[in-house]
Design a protein around this motif. Sequence first.
Motif, PDB file in Angstrom:
ATOM      1  N   GLY A 123       0.800  -1.221   0.035  1.00 25.57           N
ATOM      2  CA  GLY A 123      -0.073  -0.147   0.168  1.00 25.57           C
ATOM      3  C   GLY A 123       0.971   1.195   0.045  1.00 25.57           C
ATOM      4  N   ALA A 124       0.310   2.303  -0.443  1.00 33.36           N
ATOM      5  CA  ALA A 124       1.071   3.494  -0.433  1.00 33.36           C
ATOM      6  C   ALA A 124       0.071   4.706   0.091  1.00 33.36           C
ATOM      7  CB  ALA A 124       1.715   3.907  -1.886  1.00 33.36           C
ATOM      8  N   ALA A 125       0.729   5.596   0.572  1.00 33.89           N
ATOM      9  CA  ALA A 125       0.127   6.753   0.924  1.00 33.89           C
ATOM     10  C   ALA A 125       0.936   7.876   0.680  1.00 33.89           C
ATOM     11  CB  ALA A 125      -0.163   6.905   2.681  1.00 33.89           C
ATOM     12  N   GLY A 126       0.722   8.516  -0.474  1.00 39.85           N
ATOM     13  CA  GLY A 126       1.447   9.376  -1.030  1.00 39.85           C
ATOM     14  C   GLY A 126       2.966   8.605  -1.711  1.00 39.85           C
ATOM     15  N   GLU A 127       4.109   8.995  -1.030  1.00 42.99           N
ATOM     16  CA  GLU A 127       5.260   8.313  -1.142  1.00 42.99           C
ATOM     17  C   GLU A 127       5.450   7.391  -0.152  1.00 42.99           C
ATOM     18  OE1 GLU A 127       8.237  11.004  -2.190  1.00 42.99           O
ATOM     19  OE2 GLU A 127       7.243  11.898  -4.053  1.00 42.99           O
ATOM     20  N   ARG A 128       4.861   7.368   0.984  1.00 47.26           N
ATOM     21  CA  ARG A 128       4.992   6.452   1.975  1.00 47.26           C
ATOM     22  C   ARG A 128       4.450   5.016   1.726  1.00 47.26           C
ATOM     23  NH1 ARG A 128       6.770   6.643   7.813  1.00 47.26           N
ATOM     24  NH2 ARG A 128       6.589   4.344   8.265  1.00 47.26           N
ATOM     25  N   VAL A 129       5.186   3.973   1.958  1.00 48.56           N
ATOM     26  CA  VAL A 129       4.792   2.679   1.519  1.00 48.56           C
ATOM     27  C   VAL A 129       4.415   2.031   3.049  1.00 48.56           C
ATOM     28  CG1 VAL A 129       5.611   0.427   0.914  1.00 48.56           C
ATOM     29  CG2 VAL A 129       6.114   2.348  -0.618  1.00 48.56           C
ATOM     30  N   PHE A 130       3.179   1.261   2.787  1.00 47.57           N
ATOM     31  CA  PHE A 130       3.059   0.496   4.105  1.00 47.57           C
ATOM     32  C   PHE A 130       2.709  -0.964   3.740  1.00 47.57           C
ATOM     33  CE2 PHE A 130      -0.579   2.724   2.695  1.00 47.57           C
ATOM     34  CZ  PHE A 130      -1.713   1.689   2.681  1.00 47.57           C
ATOM     35  N   VAL A 131       3.283  -1.879   4.611  1.00 49.31           N
ATOM     36  CA  VAL A 131       3.032  -3.272   4.255  1.00 49.31           C
ATOM     37  C   VAL A 131       1.709  -4.019   4.609  1.00 49.31           C
ATOM     38  CG1 VAL A 131       5.547  -3.538   3.828  1.00 49.31           C
ATOM     39  CG2 VAL A 131       4.442  -3.973   6.128  1.00 49.31           C
ATOM     40  N   ASN A 132       1.386  -3.150   5.724  1.00 51.60           N
ATOM     41  CA  ASN A 132       0.175  -3.864   6.515  1.00 51.60           C
ATOM     42  C   ASN A 132      -0.854  -2.789   6.488  1.00 51.60           C
ATOM     43  OD1 ASN A 132       1.176  -6.108   7.568  1.00 51.60           O
ATOM     44  ND2 ASN A 132       2.402  -4.952   9.353  1.00 51.60           N
ATOM     45  N   ASN A 133      -0.946  -1.598   7.174  1.00 55.70           N
ATOM     46  CA  ASN A 133      -2.116  -0.572   7.026  1.00 55.70           C
ATOM     47  C   ASN A 133      -1.627   0.538   7.508  1.00 55.70           C
ATOM     48  OD1 ASN A 133      -2.392  -0.348  10.330  1.00 55.70           O
ATOM     49  ND2 ASN A 133      -2.464  -2.736   9.986  1.00 55.70           N
ATOM     50  N   ALA A 134      -2.603   1.728   7.315  1.00 59.03           N
ATOM     51  CA  ALA A 134      -2.539   2.849   7.649  1.00 59.03           C
ATOM     52  C   ALA A 134      -3.759   3.304   8.505  1.00 59.03           C
ATOM     53  CB  ALA A 134      -2.382   4.026   6.399  1.00 59.03           C
ATOM     54  N   SER A 135      -3.287   4.144   9.438  1.00 65.30           N
ATOM     55  CA  SER A 135      -4.574   4.431  10.380  1.00 65.30           C
ATOM     56  C   SER A 135      -4.505   5.899  10.756  1.00 65.30           C
ATOM     57  CB  SER A 135      -4.648   3.531  11.516  1.00 65.30           C
ATOM     58  OG  SER A 135      -4.555   2.182  11.469  1.00 65.30           O
ATOM     59  N   PHE A 136      -5.751   6.560  10.828  1.00 62.10           N
ATOM     60  CA  PHE A 136      -5.933   7.857  11.044  1.00 62.10           C
ATOM     61  C   PHE A 136      -7.009   8.127  12.255  1.00 62.10           C
ATOM     62  CE2 PHE A 136      -5.050   7.005   6.658  1.00 62.10           C
ATOM     63  CZ  PHE A 136      -3.884   7.704   6.330  1.00 62.10           C
ATOM     64  N   GLY A 137      -6.732   9.178  13.170  1.00 64.41           N
ATOM     65  CA  GLY A 137      -7.607   9.392  14.027  1.00 64.41           C
ATOM     66  C   GLY A 137      -6.951   8.886  15.382  1.00 64.41           C
ATOM     67  N   ILE A 138      -8.115   8.115  16.216  1.00 66.32           N
ATOM     68  CA  ILE A 138      -7.544   7.718  17.631  1.00 66.32           C
ATOM     69  C   ILE A 138      -6.409   6.987  17.698  1.00 66.32           C
ATOM     70  CG2 ILE A 138      -9.293   5.747  17.590  1.00 66.32           C
ATOM     71  CD1 ILE A 138      -9.965   6.267  20.542  1.00 66.32           C
ATOM     72  N   TYR A 139      -6.138   6.050  16.838  1.00 69.85           N
ATOM     73  CA  TYR A 139      -4.970   5.257  16.963  1.00 69.85           C
ATOM     74  C   TYR A 139      -3.545   6.122  16.494  1.00 69.85           C
ATOM     75  CZ  TYR A 139      -1.617   1.332  16.213  1.00 69.85           C
ATOM     76  OH  TYR A 139      -0.570   0.410  16.205  1.00 69.85           O
ATOM     77  N   THR A 140      -3.605   7.112  16.372  1.00 69.65           N
ATOM     78  CA  THR A 140      -2.303   7.750  16.054  1.00 69.65           C
ATOM     79  C   THR A 140      -2.300   8.641  17.360  1.00 69.65           C
ATOM     80  OG1 THR A 140      -3.437   9.795  15.386  1.00 69.65           O
ATOM     81  CG2 THR A 140      -2.739   8.703  13.534  1.00 69.65           C
ATOM     82  N   ARG A 141      -3.188   8.725  18.006  1.00 75.87           N
ATOM     83  CA  ARG A 141      -2.962   9.658  19.514  1.00 75.87           C
ATOM     84  C   ARG A 141      -2.469   8.378  20.396  1.00 75.87           C
ATOM     85  NH1 ARG A 141      -7.732  12.101  17.361  1.00 75.87           N
ATOM     86  NH2 ARG A 141      -9.218  10.791  18.425  1.00 75.87           N
ATOM     87  N   PHE A 142      -2.871   7.417  20.150  1.00 76.83           N
ATOM     88  CA  PHE A 142      -2.575   6.073  21.277  1.00 76.83           C
ATOM     89  C   PHE A 142      -1.083   5.844  20.757  1.00 76.83           C
ATOM     90  CE2 PHE A 142      -1.637   1.684  20.879  1.00 76.83           C
ATOM     91  CZ  PHE A 142      -1.676   1.289  22.015  1.00 76.83           C
ATOM     92  N   VAL A 143      -0.699   5.772  19.592  1.00 67.60           N
ATOM     93  CA  VAL A 143       0.802   5.454  19.429  1.00 67.60           C
ATOM     94  C   VAL A 143       1.544   6.525  19.990  1.00 67.60           C
ATOM     95  CG1 VAL A 143       2.447   5.326  17.633  1.00 67.60           C
ATOM     96  CG2 VAL A 143       0.235   4.122  17.303  1.00 67.60           C
ATOM     97  N   ARG A 144       1.116   8.037  19.900  1.00 66.40           N
ATOM     98  CA  ARG A 144       1.925   8.984  20.481  1.00 66.40           C
ATOM     99  C   ARG A 144       1.965   8.840  22.121  1.00 66.40           C
ATOM    100  NH1 ARG A 144      -1.079  13.387  19.828  1.00 66.40           N
ATOM    101  NH2 ARG A 144      -1.116  12.969  17.498  1.00 66.40           N
ATOM    102  N   GLN A 145       0.912   8.597  22.730  1.00 69.68           N
ATOM    103  CA  GLN A 145       1.190   8.503  23.866  1.00 69.68           C
ATOM    104  C   GLN A 145       1.841   7.292  24.424  1.00 69.68           C
ATOM    105  OE1 GLN A 145      -0.227  10.009  26.643  1.00 69.68           O
ATOM    106  NE2 GLN A 145      -0.651  11.776  25.031  1.00 69.68           N
TER     107      GLN A 145
END
Length: 310
Positions: A123-145
Amino acid sequence: MASPLPVLINHAGGTAAALGESLRETVEQAFAAAGQEIELELVDGAGMAEAVARHRGKPRVVVGGGDGTLGCAATVLANTPTALAILPLGTRNHLARQLEIPLELDAAVAVAVGGQRRRIDLGAAGERVFVNNASFGIYTRFVRQRDQQNGPKWLNSIPATWHVLRHMRAQQFTLDLDGEPRTVATPLLFVGNNQYSIDPGRLGEREAMDDGQLSIFAVAAQGPHKLVAFALRALVGLARPERDFAECASAAEVVIDGQGWIEGAFDGELEWMALPLRLRSLPSALGVVTPRETTQPERNLFKIHGSRTH
């Protein structure tokens, strides 16, 4: 005489970090037992892309680390004939599990040395490749914390989960799925590489790694207690699209519309991306090495597709 097999390991993450000073010796002994001469490099995450690039064009490169490290390597190796062999030395190792690569080091080394090569989608988001998934919203805040705290990720996940639930809010996303517009309000937008299952006993698994599709799941907007209940239902395979998701679909391309920037978690690694953001499937973009008894015949390894990540 065959050249040594390049082995690049992110020494800072997961299992690799736990091995500490014994990491180099442990890896060298495992490959020696498999009868394979290697060129071993222990690098940090920031240096992995450069290290992989030095070996691009060789038949295979072994990379040890978690999904974020493998995503970094995949970005460099996408649409090349070089196959990625995996040592699952991260925390969760989702890609390795999906490809049925053993989690034990000696068994993973045996696959890296003698396994079958095949091609999978990225998968690709812009030029960023991902092998599993991309998440937006609450999960990004979880990872940061979680990552702001010292200690193992599994332990840090407990207070991080509590924090994001207390401050949870739905976010409105304007989407375009293969040309069809959607507007959804959700605390979590999930875009998976290939089609993810939510069926009982198969949560988070993928039937195939080469179907040329992205999975799109937008969790229904709901309060913290109901979100916890949903998470528990999902874990036991009782999530239902009509009840638990504002959107549940598949597409070859997803565009998140808007202006400014959006923070995403790509294989668990945080990055800010400019809007509008185009996410797409890159069919058969990556060669990988997997156990021979579970793979398809070696085909298309040297077929370089026209889609590019940059």
